[in-house]
Enzyme design. Structure first.
Site, PDB file in Angstrom:
ATOM      1  N   PHE A   1      11.471  -8.117   7.552  1.00 24.02           N
ATOM      2  CA  PHE A   1      11.720  -6.743   7.097  1.00 24.02           C
ATOM      3  C   PHE A   1      11.562  -5.757   8.256  1.00 24.02           C
ATOM      4  CE2 PHE A   1       9.691  -2.871   4.975  1.00 24.02           C
ATOM      5  CZ  PHE A   1      10.909  -2.232   4.848  1.00 24.02           C
TER       6      PHE A   1
ATOM      7  N   TYR B   1     -11.900 -13.862  -4.917  1.00 20.97           N
ATOM      8  CA  TYR B   1     -11.592 -15.297  -4.740  1.00 20.97           C
ATOM      9  C   TYR B   1     -12.781 -16.012  -4.088  1.00 20.97           C
ATOM     10  CZ  TYR B   1      -6.736 -15.868  -6.266  1.00 20.97           C
ATOM     11  OH  TYR B   1      -5.600 -15.986  -7.026  1.00 20.97           O
TER      12      TYR B   1
ATOM     13  N   TYR C   1       0.208   1.839   0.789  1.00 17.03           N
ATOM     14  CA  TYR C   1      -0.351   1.010   1.867  1.00 17.03           C
ATOM     15  C   TYR C   1      -1.872   0.946   1.753  1.00 17.03           C
ATOM     16  CZ  TYR C   1      -1.166  -0.562   6.716  1.00 17.03           C
ATOM     17  OH  TYR C   1      -1.560  -1.248   7.846  1.00 17.03           O
TER      18      TYR C   1
HETATM   19  P1  NAD Z   1       4.787  -5.283  11.837  1.00 20.98           P
HETATM   20  O1  NAD Z   1       5.586  -4.467  10.871  1.00 20.98           O
HETATM   21  O2  NAD Z   1       5.311  -5.462  13.203  1.00 20.98           O
HETATM   22  O3  NAD Z   1       4.510  -6.731  11.250  1.00 20.98           O
HETATM   23  C1  NAD Z   1       4.492  -7.029   9.878  1.00 20.98           C
HETATM   24  C2  NAD Z   1       5.322  -8.286   9.662  1.00 20.98           C
HETATM   25  O4  NAD Z   1       5.266  -8.627   8.267  1.00 20.98           O
HETATM   26  C3  NAD Z   1       6.791  -8.082  10.027  1.00 20.98           C
HETATM   27  O5  NAD Z   1       7.248  -9.150  10.797  1.00 20.98           O
HETATM   28  C4  NAD Z   1       7.483  -8.030   8.656  1.00 20.98           C
HETATM   29  O6  NAD Z   1       8.822  -8.469   8.709  1.00 20.98           O
HETATM   30  C5  NAD Z   1       6.584  -8.942   7.840  1.00 20.98           C
HETATM   31  N1  NAD Z   1       6.657  -8.700   6.398  1.00 20.98           N
HETATM   32  C6  NAD Z   1       6.636  -7.508   5.744  1.00 20.98           C
HETATM   33  N2  NAD Z   1       6.716  -7.702   4.420  1.00 20.98           N
HETATM   34  C7  NAD Z   1       6.799  -9.048   4.224  1.00 20.98           C
HETATM   35  C8  NAD Z   1       6.920  -9.866   3.081  1.00 20.98           C
HETATM   36  N3  NAD Z   1       6.981  -9.346   1.831  1.00 20.98           N
HETATM   37  N4  NAD Z   1       6.989 -11.225   3.249  1.00 20.98           N
HETATM   38  C9  NAD Z   1       6.947 -11.764   4.494  1.00 20.98           C
HETATM   39  N5  NAD Z   1       6.845 -11.040   5.617  1.00 20.98           N
HETATM   40  C10 NAD Z   1       6.766  -9.681   5.485  1.00 20.98           C
HETATM   41  O7  NAD Z   1       3.317  -4.641  11.862  1.00 20.98           O
HETATM   42  P2  NAD Z   1       2.029  -5.057  12.696  1.00 20.98           P
HETATM   43  O8  NAD Z   1       1.566  -3.848  13.395  1.00 20.98           O
HETATM   44  O9  NAD Z   1       2.265  -6.302  13.445  1.00 20.98           O
HETATM   45  O10 NAD Z   1       0.989  -5.327  11.523  1.00 20.98           O
HETATM   46  C11 NAD Z   1       0.605  -6.651  11.153  1.00 20.98           C
HETATM   47  C12 NAD Z   1      -0.517  -6.560  10.113  1.00 20.98           C
HETATM   48  O11 NAD Z   1      -1.646  -5.900  10.685  1.00 20.98           O
HETATM   49  C13 NAD Z   1      -0.136  -5.774   8.853  1.00 20.98           C
HETATM   50  O12 NAD Z   1      -0.707  -6.408   7.725  1.00 20.98           O
HETATM   51  C14 NAD Z   1      -0.792  -4.437   9.085  1.00 20.98           C
HETATM   52  O13 NAD Z   1      -1.120  -3.800   7.872  1.00 20.98           O
HETATM   53  C15 NAD Z   1      -2.031  -4.813   9.875  1.00 20.98           C
HETATM   54  N6  NAD Z   1      -2.494  -3.678  10.696  1.00 20.98           N
HETATM   55  C16 NAD Z   1      -1.848  -3.333  11.841  1.00 20.98           C
HETATM   56  C17 NAD Z   1      -2.288  -2.244  12.565  1.00 20.98           C
HETATM   57  C18 NAD Z   1      -1.633  -1.801  13.856  1.00 20.98           C
HETATM   58  O14 NAD Z   1      -2.033  -0.785  14.424  1.00 20.98           O
HETATM   59  N7  NAD Z   1      -0.679  -2.515  14.401  1.00 20.98           N
HETATM   60  C19 NAD Z   1      -3.391  -1.489  12.108  1.00 20.98           C
HETATM   61  C20 NAD Z   1      -3.991  -1.861  10.917  1.00 20.98           C
HETATM   62  C21 NAD Z   1      -3.550  -2.971  10.220  1.00 20.98           C
END
Ligand code: NAD
Ligand code: UDP
Length: 323
Positions: free
Chosen positions: A37, A160, A146
């Site tokens: 996505f 869980y 979110y």
């Molecule tokens: P990102 O958007 O690059 O990565 C998220 C990934 O999840 C993407 O590859 C997307 O395609 C995939 N995805 C989304 N919905 C999906 C679904 N329904 N099924 C399968 N795949 C799905 O973002 P990121 O920065 O790499 O974040 C990764 C995780 O870390 C997330 O859970 C985010 O909430 C958490 N996070 C990131 C940050 C940050 O600053 N980067 C901060 C807090 C939390």
């Protein structure tokens, strides 16, 4: 110990692709699961030829049958423009994704780590934020899909554990940046770098006095792996982030200085519920795991700018109209 089978959901994303790379290099048997996505295969294409790496296109809101020893649950859009594009889907991804992955962990007796977020603290009235702070989240605002989705996922993880004895870990990630951020994700670091590279105005939302604390991706990945491999009695929640705090204006000035060029600042309206300040208290991570970030903002930005200079924007599909 024998080679572990490790599942990374959201593994083709920004953080997930760096985590997969590190796990592959450690010799683990890695399954990267993603629905693409907010990412694209180019983030992991360099891993496709490795015999201990495998890529599955799948949406975590649907069940999947896999045999694994560890799960890092990262699947979820993370940039405000991305998660607000389809807020109901965002909530489903957090909640149903957590249920499906916790079910897998329960069946396989796998260890499972949840990528939670500093957003569980909302617009915090305690500064810096320790894990004991319960947050100040607006449950009905545009960021709620979110924030509340991630809070519900944390609840599921702990239920869980209590009800089914699942071996969990919960980390709360603060703003992280680095190579492979999506160039159209609208997050502040990627946006400012892209704007500076194109010589466009730097868009400051509000007065730019709001703060964030920025962690470089390599440090964050160290923290994720340390937490997964830490003692079973310590399940979190655990803050992971870099406590060096900057205002958004300070970040803008630094990016323009480092990229060069003559981008000016352009002030726009602050989005609703935008947190005023954010800084992790990481004393627990230091005490329990001996973890603390090593890379300063200037060094991390240098590596990130270099990567943004190297990519071709035409190779990236904007996942949403929010760019
Ligand atoms: P990102 O958007 O690059 O990565 C998220 C990934 O999840 C993407 O590859 C997307 O395609 C995939 N995805 C989304 N919905 C999906 C679904 N329904 N099924 C399968 N795949 C799905 O973002 P990121 O920065 O790499 O974040 C990764 C995780 O870390 C997330 O859970 C985010 O909430 C958490 N996070 C990131 C940050 C940050 O600053 N980067 C901060 C807090 C939390
Ligand atoms: N921001 C900004 N200009 C931009 C993008 C973001 O001023 O072009 C601000 C945003 O309003 C917020 C901060 O930068 O105060 C961090 O935004 P981001 O979307 O990166 O992450 P958040 O921490 O808000 O989830």
């Amino acid at each position: 110990m024998s080679i572990k089978r490790v599942l990374v959901t959201g593994g083709a994303g920004f953080l997930g692709s760096h985590l997969c790379e590190r796990l592959v290099d450690r010799g683990e048997d890695v399954i990267c699961l993603d629905n693409f996505f907010t990412s694209q295969k180019s983030n992991v294409v360099h891993l496709l030829g490795r015999s201990n790496f495998e890529l599955i296109r799948h949406d975590v809101t649907h069940p999947i049958w896999l045999e694994v020893d560890e799960i890092y649950n990262l699947a979820c859009p993370a940039a405000p423009g991305h998660y607000q594009y389809n807020p109901i889907k965002t909530m489903k991804t957090s909640v149903m994704g957590a249920i499906n992955m916790l079910g897998t962990a329960k069946r396989c007796r796998a260890k499972i780590l949840q990528a939670s977020t500093s957003e569980v603290y909302g617009d915090p009235d305690i500064h810096p934020q320790p894990e004991s702070y319960r947050g100040n989240v607006n449950p009905i605002g545009p960021r709620a899909c979110y924030d509340e989705g991630k809070r519900a996922a944390e609840t599921l993880f702990f239920d869980y554990q209590r009800s089914n004895g699942v071996n969990i870990r919960v980390v709360r990630i603060f703003n992280t940046y680095g190579p492979r951020m999506h160039p159209f994700d609208g997050r502040v670091v990627s946006n400012f770098i892209c704007q500076a590279l194109k010589g466009e105005p730097i868009t400051i939302f509000g007065d730019g006095d709001q703060s964030r604390s920025f962690c470089y991706v390599d440090d964050l990945v160290d923290g994720l792996i340390a937490m997964m491999n830490g003692p079973d009695e310590f399940v979190g929640p655990l803050n992971l982030g870099n406590p060096d705090e900057f205002t958004i204006c300070e970040l803008a000035e630094l990016v323009v200085e480092m990229v060069g060029g003559d981008s000016r600042m352009e002030f726009e309206d602050l989005p609703p519920d935008d947190p005023r300040q954010r800084q992790p208290d990481i004393s627990l991570a230091a005490a329990k795991l001996g973890w603390s970030p090593k890379i300063k903002l200037r060094e991390g930005l240098g590596r990130t700018i270099e990567w943004f200079r190297s990519i071709r924007m035409e190779d990236y599909r904007a996942p949403t109209p929010n760019h």
